[in-house]
Design an enzyme around this catalytic site. Structure first.
Site, PDB file in Angstrom:
ATOM      1  N   LYS A 496      21.096 -11.864  10.886  1.00 22.25           N
ATOM      2  CA  LYS A 496      20.136 -12.454   9.954  1.00 22.25           C
ATOM      3  C   LYS A 496      20.168 -11.697   8.628  1.00 22.25           C
ATOM      4  CE  LYS A 496      16.301  -9.640  11.668  1.00 22.25           C
ATOM      5  NZ  LYS A 496      14.899  -9.596  12.062  1.00 22.25           N
ATOM      6  N   TYR A 725      15.588   1.986 -22.321  1.00 20.52           N
ATOM      7  CA  TYR A 725      14.405   1.279 -22.796  1.00 20.52           C
ATOM      8  C   TYR A 725      13.190   2.204 -22.941  1.00 20.52           C
ATOM      9  CZ  TYR A 725      16.570  -3.325 -22.100  1.00 20.52           C
ATOM     10  OH  TYR A 725      17.374  -4.420 -22.179  1.00 20.52           O
TER      11      TYR A 725
END
Length: 831
Positions: A496, A725
């Protein structure tokens, strides 16, 4: 490739067996099979049903018989042996000993020089380089891949035939007592002891014991080659009375060495090695600069000098040495293709190995090989290419693209779709890339043909951050857990969440190849994709949704049923699909024993039984539950309570079914901690991918995934300049930083920015500076010798583990793996 070795009656005598079932035909045997998936020439093959801690070859007799095999060596007679009409069964006490006896007998038929190689590292490289160096004038038989074990050695020796001029076999051991058996099979004339390291130390009392055990391979050799700079090896060989009458060919810095190494000069891409031999100054150049390659090359040099090769010839051939591809890589290709790269060498053994890997791939029906001239062969071209053509047919290859003048001349041998070109250049100029669609392509060429140019064109274009998945490690982990459970207990592998980030189909495919019992996915669409890609193993769907029931029925998936609503949805879909009386839908009942997430509770069982009895198309395949804290010793009492409640609930349910229903509750952690609760099946999840919270288990697992990137750019900053940033990082001093093409869109969480997280660059830690961006991040490499393009490890190495990243995130490895973006290219490789 083979000649008629022995008939059945001869083999019976050699292995001291009893022919308990006779076909009436004294079949000629050319091929030995130990793996039911490797059967290609059934008529002339014999199967040895080997037994190990993890498997029992007797389980595959039925399958092999159906595929045409008629000759078997067994240690116990199969039930209903008479049903195997027209077959031979040889009964022995031990099938491995029988295999070794056959190898030992076969070896004694040949009187050619045999080189035995042992040591901790370098065995396979030296063997393959000796082949590259001597194949121009000798017909060499050698161990395939790393066939150096108790099983691999007799299989290697079995390949010997009258055309061979020399044999090169490697031998590896993991515990005392093993080498004597290999010595009797190989019977080497010349021995090469590569070096000694710490592999398998736990099985030996000391390093000297391990050296002495390995030296047993050379008990009857005429000459031993080794590096006298390895003090432990040199000391033991020098003092061992057994070796006093043998020729010792040592090499090293010592003036007492046969080959005295005077100087090693490393250049950008090559190394000059100067030495003195028989009072003469000689040298060689090799196209490598790492110390391991230098040591391996000198071993080869020593052997060739011993065999009488002129040093000018040795030097010329040394310059042509190519890297040994120790793994096969599977990548995404253009136009929905898959690409397997194996273009470092091209000989009949490596071609066969690469074709085995190609044959495992089921994602595409069409399989194509792009292959060059086979340069490393002394065999007649007519015979050589006829054998290759036969191999391609046996391995279901649909198309061949041959590159080279020799293979082009043999084009008539190939009876499949075919194209031939005299050079790689001609292929690149004339072959349209649009002609490749929805196929698996194997690139198999000699280094001379530069197939990397073809690979670059056929490979799907992606950015430079990749997740490498080691399929060998995955199977190692699977086998570890198999050894921890009863041979009767089944395994359900969890694939999964994109197989914990590793790629659903590729993982499912290799698991199917290794006979996994069950697969488990989270949602039906994952199961549908696997079915469309050729996965036939039973698949359980954990979260069946309202809109997925029709697909579940159509693609033969098996839903988890955890409440009455889901059961009603399935019944409604069955009615809508008008299933015939004989067709049922297998389901897996989920019980809630304490997780309080999904599942039927104890008070609901009576109503559940009533509904199931009225659902004639529903077949209960298994009943299971989910443990809350099997990895937490503090919760052991609650885990035992869950197991007891599960037994109580299933004891109520089982009498209501007239067929065998599988029971399972254990996950990866539970398998090793609660073996008494194995029931009929266990569910293997994160452990399959090499991760365990328990140190003693983790030490026996191998991490499957390595996240890598590269240095895109290097910048030099002055003190007080900012990075990234918001100017969140200000350089306190002059700095050198590297920009890496990996960011939070790839799964590198932005929250790592201020945790002191580091990467690994050239085996040194490089710490994040500034905020992690969407597609990039920056690291401090002021004190690291690095250049643009250098490899960067995000996680995967021992000192840069996934657990380290998880700890920094205050999370768990599950989350780290499943967060890796699909835009990160997955590269699958197998040794």
């Amino acid at each position: 490739m083979m000649f008629n070795y022995y008939n059945i009656s001869k083999i019976v005598k050699i292995i001291n067996g009893e022919l308990i079932k006779k076909s009436g035909k004294n079949n000629i045997i050319n091929y030995i099979i130990i793996d039911s998936r490797r059967l290609f020439f059934a008529k002339n093959s014999i199967f040895f049903a080997l037994i190990s801690k993890r498997n029992n070859g007797h389980k595959y007799i039925d399958e092999l018989y159906k595929n045409g095999l008629r000759n078997f060596v067994v240690s116990s007679a199969p039930d209903n042996i008479d049903k195997y009409i027209d077959s031979n069964f040889i009964l022995v006490k031990d099938t491995l000993e029988a295999l070794q006896s056959l190898g030992q007998w076969h070896r004694k038929k040949f009187n050619i020089p045999v080189i035995g190689i042992t040591g901790s590292n370098g065995k396979t490289i030296i063997k393959e380089w000796l082949y590259q160096l001597m194949c121009f004038d000798k017909n060499i038989i050698r161990s395939p891949k790393s066939y150096n074990s108790q099983i691999g050695v007799p299989l290697s020796v079995w390949q010997m035939c009258p055309d061979n001029d020399i044999a090169v076999f490697e031998a590896g051991i993991s515990m005392p007592g093993e080498m004597q058996k290999l010595q009797k099979i190989i019977l080497p004339d010349i021995g090469i002891f590569t070096n000694i390291g710490h592999a398998h130390d736990v099985n030996f009392n000391s390093l000297s014991q391990k050296i002495n055990e390995k030296l047993k391979l050379f008990s009857n050799v005429k000459t031993i080659i080794y590096c006298s700079d390895h003090k432990e090896i040199n000391s033991i060989i020098s003092e061992n009375i057994e070796f006093k009458n043998k020729k010792i060919f040592s090499w090293g810095k010592s003036p007492n060495s046969e080959l005295i190494i005077k100087k090693i000069i490393k250049n950008d891409n090559s190394t000059l090695i100067k030495a003195s031999y028989k009072l003469k100054e000689i040298d060689i150049n090799i196209p490598f600069i790492d110390n391991a390659s230098i040591e391996n090359a000198i071993h080869c040099w020593a052997l060739m000098l011993l065999l009488g090769y002129d040093n000018d010839i040795i030097d010329k051939r040394m310059k042509l040495l190519t890297p040994i591809a120790m793994r096969l890589e599977l990548k995404d290709g253009i136009n929905n293709c898959s690409l397997i790269n194996d273009y470092y060498n091209s000989d009949i053994n490596s071609i066969s190995i690469a074709l085995d890997f190609l044959d495992q791939q089921n994602q595409h029906v069409k399989k194509t090989i792009i292959i060059s001239d086979v340069l490393q062969s002394t065999r007649n071209d007519d015979v050589l290419y006829a054998d290759i053509a036969n191999l391609l047919l046996k391995k279901n290859v649909k198309k061949i693209i041959g590159i080279g003048k020799a293979i082009k001349k043999q084009s008539d041998k190939f009876k499949i779709e075919k194209y031939f070109f005299e050079s790689t250049e001609e292929f690149l100029n004339k072959m349209s890339l649009s002609s490749f669609n929805n196929e698996t392509i194997l690139l198999k060429g000699a280094r001379h043909f530069k197939f990397e140019r073809i690979s670059r064109l056929l490979q799907k274009k992606t950015h430079e951050t990749v997740l490498e998945i080691n399929l060998d490690s995955l199977i190692h982990n699977l086998n570890f857990y198999k050894s921890a459970i009863s041979h009767k207990t089944k395994i359900m592998a969890m694939v999964k969440a994109f197989s914990y980030g590793s790629g659903s189909f590729e993982i499912a495919n290799i698991l199917q190849f290794y006979h996994i019992d069950y697969l488990c996915v989270a949602y039906a669409d994952e199961g549908v994709d696997l079915r469309k890609s050729g996965i036939t193993v039973p698949i359980m769907v954990m979260n069946p949704e309202t809109d997925s029931m029709d697909s579940i029925i159509k693609y033969n998936l098996e839903p988890e049923i955890y409440n009455f609503r889901i059961l009603k949805l399935l019944n409604d879909s069955i009615k809508k699909n008008l299933l015939p009386e004989t067709k049922g839908v297998k389901i897996h009942l989920k019980l809630d024993t304490g997780m309080h997430r999904l599942g039927f509770e104890k008070h609901q069982l009576k109503e559940l039984v009533s509904l199931l009895k009225n659902s004639k198309h529903i077949y209960v395949q298994s009943i299971f539950s989910h443990l809350v804290g099997s990895d937490d010793k503090n919760l052991d009492d609650f885990t035992k309570h869950q197991i007891d409640l599960f037994k109580e609930m299933t004891d109520y349910l089982l009498p209501h079914f007239n067929h065998k229903v599988l029971l399972h509750i254990l996950n990866s952690a539970g398998i090793t901690r609660f073996p008494e609760a194995q029931f009929d099946m266990v569910r293997l999840g994160i452990g399959l991918y090499g991760i365990s919270p328990f140190k003693e288990v983790q030490n026996k697992l191998i991490k499957v995934s390595t996240l890598k990137t590269v240095i895109s750019q290097i910048k030099f900053l002055n003190a007080n300049e900012s990075i990234g940033y918001n100017r969140n990082y200000i350089a306190k001093k002059n700095m050198k930083i590297a920009v890496l093409p990996v960011g939070y869109a790839d799964g590198l969480k932005r929250s790592l920015s201020k945790t002191g997280f580091h990467f690994l660059i050239n085996n040194k830690f490089a710490y994040i500076v500034g905020n992690i961006c969407m597609d990039m991040c920056m690291v401090d490499i002021t004190d690291i010798d690095a250049k643009e393009g250098d490899e960067v490890i995000v996680f995967g190495k021992e000192n840069q583990s996934i657990n380290y990243m998880a700890d920094k995130l205050e999370s768990i490895p599950y989350e780290v793996l499943t967060n890796i973006s699909r835009r990160v290219k997955r590269i699958y490789f197998q040794e």
